[in-house]
Design a protein around this motif. Structure first.
Motif, short mmCIF file in Angstrom:
data_model
loop_
_atom_site.label_atom_id
_atom_site.label_comp_id
_atom_site.label_asym_id
_atom_site.label_seq_id
_atom_site.Cartn_x
_atom_site.Cartn_y
_atom_site.Cartn_z
N VAL A 140 0.86 -1.18 0.00
CA VAL A 140 0.00 0.00 0.00
C VAL A 140 0.89 1.23 0.00
O VAL A 140 1.81 1.35 0.82
CB VAL A 140 -0.93 -0.01 1.23
N ASP A 141 0.64 2.13 -0.92
CA ASP A 141 1.47 3.32 -1.08
C ASP A 141 1.10 4.37 -0.03
O ASP A 141 -0.07 4.72 0.13
CB ASP A 141 1.24 3.88 -2.49
N THR A 142 2.10 4.86 0.69
CA THR A 142 1.85 5.81 1.78
C THR A 142 1.24 7.11 1.26
O THR A 142 0.33 7.68 1.89
CB THR A 142 3.14 6.11 2.56
N GLY A 167 2.38 -12.46 0.94
CA GLY A 167 3.53 -12.09 1.76
C GLY A 167 4.02 -10.67 1.61
O GLY A 167 5.07 -10.31 2.16
N VAL A 168 3.30 -9.82 0.89
CA VAL A 168 3.75 -8.44 0.67
C VAL A 168 3.44 -7.60 1.91
O VAL A 168 2.31 -7.58 2.41
CB VAL A 168 3.07 -7.84 -0.57
N ILE A 169 4.46 -6.90 2.40
CA ILE A 169 4.38 -6.09 3.62
C ILE A 169 4.36 -4.61 3.27
O ILE A 169 5.09 -4.16 2.38
CB ILE A 169 5.59 -6.40 4.53
N SER A 170 3.51 -3.85 3.96
CA SER A 170 3.44 -2.40 3.74
C SER A 170 4.19 -1.65 4.84
O SER A 170 4.52 -2.21 5.89
CB SER A 170 1.98 -1.94 3.69
N ASP A 171 4.45 -0.38 4.57
CA ASP A 171 5.21 0.48 5.49
C ASP A 171 4.29 0.96 6.62
O ASP A 171 3.79 2.08 6.59
CB ASP A 171 5.80 1.65 4.72
N ARG A 200 13.13 -13.26 12.36
CA ARG A 200 13.97 -12.13 11.97
C ARG A 200 13.88 -11.83 10.47
O ARG A 200 14.10 -10.70 10.04
CB ARG A 200 15.43 -12.41 12.35
N LEU A 201 13.52 -12.81 9.65
CA LEU A 201 13.45 -12.60 8.21
C LEU A 201 12.11 -12.00 7.78
O LEU A 201 11.93 -11.65 6.61
CB LEU A 201 13.67 -13.93 7.47
N SER A 202 11.17 -11.90 8.70
CA SER A 202 9.83 -11.41 8.35
C SER A 202 9.39 -10.23 9.20
O SER A 202 8.25 -9.78 9.07
CB SER A 202 8.82 -12.56 8.52
N ARG A 203 10.25 -9.73 10.06
CA ARG A 203 9.83 -8.76 11.08
C ARG A 203 9.58 -7.36 10.53
O ARG A 203 8.86 -6.57 11.14
CB ARG A 203 10.87 -8.71 12.19
N LYS A 204 10.14 -7.03 9.38
CA LYS A 204 9.99 -5.69 8.84
C LYS A 204 8.51 -5.32 8.73
O LYS A 204 7.70 -6.08 8.20
CB LYS A 204 10.64 -5.60 7.46
N HIS A 311 11.13 -5.50 -7.25
CA HIS A 311 9.69 -5.28 -7.16
C HIS A 311 9.38 -3.99 -6.41
O HIS A 311 10.28 -3.33 -5.91
CB HIS A 311 9.04 -6.48 -6.44
N GLY A 312 8.11 -3.66 -6.34
CA GLY A 312 7.70 -2.44 -5.63
C GLY A 312 7.22 -2.72 -4.23
O GLY A 312 6.34 -2.03 -3.72
N PHE A 313 7.82 -3.74 -3.60
CA PHE A 313 7.41 -4.10 -2.24
C PHE A 313 8.20 -3.29 -1.22
O PHE A 313 9.42 -3.17 -1.35
CB PHE A 313 7.67 -5.58 -1.95
N PHE A 314 7.50 -2.78 -0.19
CA PHE A 314 8.22 -2.19 0.93
C PHE A 314 8.96 -3.29 1.68
O PHE A 314 10.11 -3.14 2.09
CB PHE A 314 7.25 -1.48 1.88
N GLY A 315 8.29 -4.40 1.88
CA GLY A 315 8.88 -5.56 2.55
C GLY A 315 8.22 -6.82 2.03
O GLY A 315 7.18 -6.78 1.38
N PHE A 316 8.85 -7.95 2.33
CA PHE A 316 8.30 -9.23 1.87
C PHE A 316 8.60 -10.31 2.91
O PHE A 316 9.72 -10.42 3.40
CB PHE A 316 8.91 -9.63 0.52
#
Length: 450
Positions: A140-142, A167-171, A200-204, A311-316
């Motif tokens: 989601v774009d801020t 699995g796409v993470i937003s800011d 630790r690999l998914s915490r963002k 990609h345009g993902f903030f996090g994954f």
């Protein structure tokens, strides 16, 4: 034995004894190492003396809530026996009244839409962009969130999903700061992210530590807990504890299952000393990612040669194994069939351009090895297509107005399941583009419900 005469428990036992590997929910993966307590009928009770009341917890169930609050580091935590759905219904009902406006991400789960419908809310959409190669919705774009709040200043809340089914993470940090500047709350459907704080690999972008006000997480999706278990975590002053409890009592059963609640309590205990288990899980994911570097036609998002920078993902959340087939001669649906029939691996979800394998802390080395071996072997037999498989973008149907032909207006939700994200909602126009998209999904083998 005919289909009508099969007994569910016998079919389940037969499946449990087969060699089919579960790269799908629930997160416990039938791994008895993480389920040390048997949960039979002899512990299935009601609210008898000494066992507290979920809707007025002061004893042993309050202790479970305190455990959850400690492990998730929230201000208040509530066990949910109706899955994330009942938590989302309660959360949305807390923040808006009939006729109010609300901003939601278009790729929210149908439970968010149902909450808006039940409360007679006017919805304004934030549309995440699509990844060009896979078709997966991006973060989601801020800026889009802020522009929508400015455009609709009477909106009572913002609701987004993070991580998504893929699995796409937003800011969350920046989105929550923006939302709070306008003095409204942020609700995060974190159904697929109950594990985020611990891996630790998914915490963002973990929602609680990044300022979200209400976070609804499905324990059963990615943690060792039985299906239908979830937790609602609250913090801050936007959503009052007593109001949430009152709304939750409306949407959650008055006869909660002690079997499910005991499963959650065991899960909270596991999480208090889970560092070693999650470190081992992270190592399995990193090892799997190394093995995916040999792929030439298939691609696994953010694994192997692919990276988040592409990609345009903030996090994954790399605990989600999203296998992209767009540059091959098969679809994600066909890939899923091959994995099931030839390798006895069952994935979570299939789409025309990709397939999703869900992993958890309970997956074994043997399971990851089997999946890596299968994908490597399948990849060698596929044809590479320089031009990617064409599949239309997700449509953006318009709201009907007084001039719209009534015969073109949808009177129901239409959605692919999984993931349960509506393509069309009641009151939107079934235009040519939308009809074409739905027909292509059906022809590709996707289950479309309405």
């Amino acid at each position: 034995m005919s289909e009508n005469s099969k007994i569910l428990i016998e079919e389940l036992e037969n499946y449990a004894q087969s060699d089919m590997y579960p790269f799908h929910m629930p997160g416990h993966k039938r791994n008895m190492q993480f389920l040390p307590y048997k949960l039979p009928f002899n512990i299935d009770i009601t609210e008898i003396y000494g066992f507290d009341d979920l809707h007025d917890a002061h004893g042993i169930l309050k202790n479970s809530h305190e455990k959850a609050k400690k492990v998730f580091r929230s201000q208040y935590s509530y066990m949910l026996v109706g899955g994330s759905t009942c938590g989302i219904l309660a959360a949305v009902s807390c923040v808006a009244n009939s006729g109010d406006e609300i901003i939601i991400a278009r790729n929210c789960h149908k439970s968010v839409y149902n909450a808006c419908m039940l409360n007679n809310l006017h919805i304004h959409f934030v549309y995440p962009k699509q990844d060009n190669d896979s078709g997966v919705c991006m973060s989601v774009d801020t800026e889009s969130v802020e522009s929508m709040i400015e455009k609709y200043p009477l909106s009572k809340a913002v609701v987004i999903t993070s991580p998504t089914y893929e699995g796409v993470i937003s800011d969350i940090k920046n989105i929550s700061e923006i939302v709070h500047r306008y003095n409204i709350p942020l609700i995060v459907d974190n159904a697929h992210g109950a594990h985020q704080r611990f891996c630790r690999l998914s915490r963002k972008g973990e929602p609680i530590e990044n300022g979200a006000d209400v976070v609804i997480s499905s324990l059963h999706k990615t943690l060792p807990a039985l299906t239908q278990t979830a937790v609602a975590n609250l913090q801050g002053d936007f959503v009052k504890q007593e109001v949430f409890e009152q709304k939750l009592s409306i949407f959650e059963t008055s006869s909660p299952s002690y079997v499910l609640m005991s499963s959650m309590d065991v899960c909270f205990d596991f999480l208090t000393h889970s560092e070693k288990a999650f470190d081992e899980y992270s190592l399995r994911l990193e090892s799997f990612s190394q093995k995916m570097k040999s792929l030439e036609k298939l691609k696994v998002l953010c694994h192997g040669e692919d990276s988040i920078e592409n990609h345009g993902f903030f996090g994954f959340d790399i605990g989600k194994i999203v296998i992209v087939t767009t540059h091959t001669n098969i679809s994600g649906i066909k890939l899923t069939e091959i994995l099931r029939e030839r390798y006895h691996i069952e994935l979570e979800m299939a789409y025309p351009t990709y397939a999703v394998a869900m992993t958890s802390v309970c997956d074994s080395d043997e399971g990851f090895d089997r999946l890596a071996y299968a994908l490597t072997e399948i990849d060698k037999k596929l044809e590479y297509k320089n031009a990617p498989l064409y599949f239309p973008d997700i449509p953006k149907p318009e709201k009907a107005d007084i001039n719209t032909d009534k015969d073109t207006v949808s009177d129901r939700y239409i959605y692919a399941y999984p993931p349960g994200v509506p393509i069309v909602i009641p009151g939107e126009v079934m235009d040519k583009e939308t009809k074409n998209y739905i027909e292509k999904l059906k022809k590709a083998g996707v289950k479309v419900l309405q």
